[in-house]
Design a protein around this motif. Sequence first.
Motif, PDB file in Angstrom:
ATOM      1  N   LEU A 183      -6.758   1.982  -4.024  1.00 61.33           N
ATOM      2  CA  LEU A 183      -6.321   0.073  -2.885  1.00 61.33           C
ATOM      3  C   LEU A 183      -8.034  -0.745  -2.548  1.00 61.33           C
ATOM      4  N   GLY A 187      -6.177  13.466  -3.620  1.00 56.71           N
ATOM      5  CA  GLY A 187      -5.824  12.380  -4.013  1.00 56.71           C
ATOM      6  C   GLY A 187      -6.229  11.225  -2.102  1.00 56.71           C
ATOM      7  N   GLY A 188      -6.816  11.463  -1.578  1.00 57.82           N
ATOM      8  CA  GLY A 188      -6.807  10.668  -0.564  1.00 57.82           C
ATOM      9  C   GLY A 188      -8.047   9.498  -1.373  1.00 57.82           C
ATOM     10  N   THR A 204     -13.240  -1.487   0.258  1.00 59.76           N
ATOM     11  CA  THR A 204     -11.552  -1.702   0.449  1.00 59.76           C
ATOM     12  C   THR A 204     -11.440  -2.289   1.783  1.00 59.76           C
ATOM     13  N   ALA A 251       1.411  -1.286   0.205  1.00 61.39           N
ATOM     14  CA  ALA A 251      -0.045   0.399  -0.366  1.00 61.39           C
ATOM     15  C   ALA A 251       0.752   1.399  -0.024  1.00 61.39           C
ATOM     16  N   ALA A 252       2.228   1.251   0.991  1.00 65.62           N
ATOM     17  CA  ALA A 252       2.638   2.276   0.584  1.00 65.62           C
ATOM     18  C   ALA A 252       3.532   2.514  -0.432  1.00 65.62           C
ATOM     19  N   LEU A 289       1.493   7.811  -6.666  1.00 68.28           N
ATOM     20  CA  LEU A 289       0.344   8.894  -6.244  1.00 68.28           C
ATOM     21  C   LEU A 289       0.422  10.370  -5.871  1.00 68.28           C
ATOM     22  N   GLY A 290       1.635  10.055  -4.984  1.00 69.89           N
ATOM     23  CA  GLY A 290       2.047  11.282  -4.816  1.00 69.89           C
ATOM     24  C   GLY A 290       2.760  12.114  -5.630  1.00 69.89           C
ATOM     25  N   THR A 330      -8.680   8.828  -4.557  1.00 73.70           N
ATOM     26  CA  THR A 330      -8.211   8.377  -5.580  1.00 73.70           C
ATOM     27  C   THR A 330      -7.447   7.466  -4.673  1.00 73.70           C
ATOM     28  N   ALA A 331      -6.636   7.651  -4.191  1.00 70.98           N
ATOM     29  CA  ALA A 331      -6.126   6.500  -3.250  1.00 70.98           C
ATOM     30  C   ALA A 331      -6.593   4.923  -2.530  1.00 70.98           C
ATOM     31  N   LEU A 389       0.940   4.346  -3.290  1.00 72.55           N
ATOM     32  CA  LEU A 389       0.547   5.536  -2.389  1.00 72.55           C
ATOM     33  C   LEU A 389       1.475   6.333  -3.196  1.00 72.55           C
TER      34      LEU A 389
END
Length: 351
Positions: A170, A162-163, A334, A125-126, A132-133, A165-166, A129
């Motif tokens: 996920l 962004g949140g 999710t 997951a990291a 995306l960041g 989209t994450a 992200l």
Amino acid sequence: MARKEFSDHLRSRNFLLITAILLLICTVGLVGGITDYQKSLNSYNEDLTAAGSDIEVQGFMPERPSVLSVFTSVGSQLIILGAILGIALGFDLITKEKESKSLKLLLSHPIYRDEVINGKALGSAAALLLPLGAVLAIALALLLVIGIVPDLTEFVLVLAFGGVTALMILTYFGVALLMSTIAGNSGTALIYSIIVFVIFAVLVPVAMNDTVMSTVVGEPPEFPAQLISRSQASSGAEASRSSFSIDTESEVWQQYREAIREYGERRSAVNDVVKLFSPSLNYEAILGVSGGASKSVTVTAGGGGGSFVGMTSMDPVSGASGAVKNVVALIAFTVTFFGLAYFRFMRLDIR
């Protein structure tokens, strides 16, 4: 475990290749979005200048374009690219360990199963992200370079984008992780993941087409024939059917307007329910709300040859409630897929 999984992804050629493609396509989309934003901003400034001091008298105030439109312009691309990235990182997360027999060796050490699945999920997951960041950072950098500085509200909306989209990415990673715990090999897990993606992104939206919607909510109300005949009679026998006038004060017209409104509400309600069954549609709905989208229903007048479109603008209250509903649906997707993958792995028979 999470650190090891994260570093493994950063050294993976497949991850780096997919990330590079995602960044390239998103950057091109961002440049196009910034160009469109600048055009809209120039148009807004011209309208403001042309109106001058008569704005209050005329009751007209042009709407200033939002910086968020730059980010939502790449939303449709992220639906596909984000899903691909999530599936690519999750489909072989467990199966590759089973195929190489390293999972049995790993669990022979003093380590709990939940540490394995949680560590792999957190590390991946990291890694998800990270690109995306990078997309958000590139977008903000491009805006600052051309002299566009988002205000506090717009910055918060960008972070919310962004949140959301994450969450969408996920969700598809959770799908792939679940399939990796179910399937016996990586190839099968990939096929299962793609099938689920096709169901969510292709088959569920089919339920929203005109044919299916007409079957569920019925055909739209037909335009009253008496209004057509009256209009044609009042405008002459040779008048075009597309240019007749309507007595908007008549009772028949008011009843037709009410029937159109009720039909539009029923159709909109069914659309909203269908969207809840697809992460992609929920994501699109959230972007539509943030972009100030409006709902519309087109009704063809029976026998009249003309079309009547009823537009229902989305007010801030209904827009916010709609966004919350879709965000909750994304969170539910999710959590559900990660939870199923967790319980499946905990009960996995490893020999």
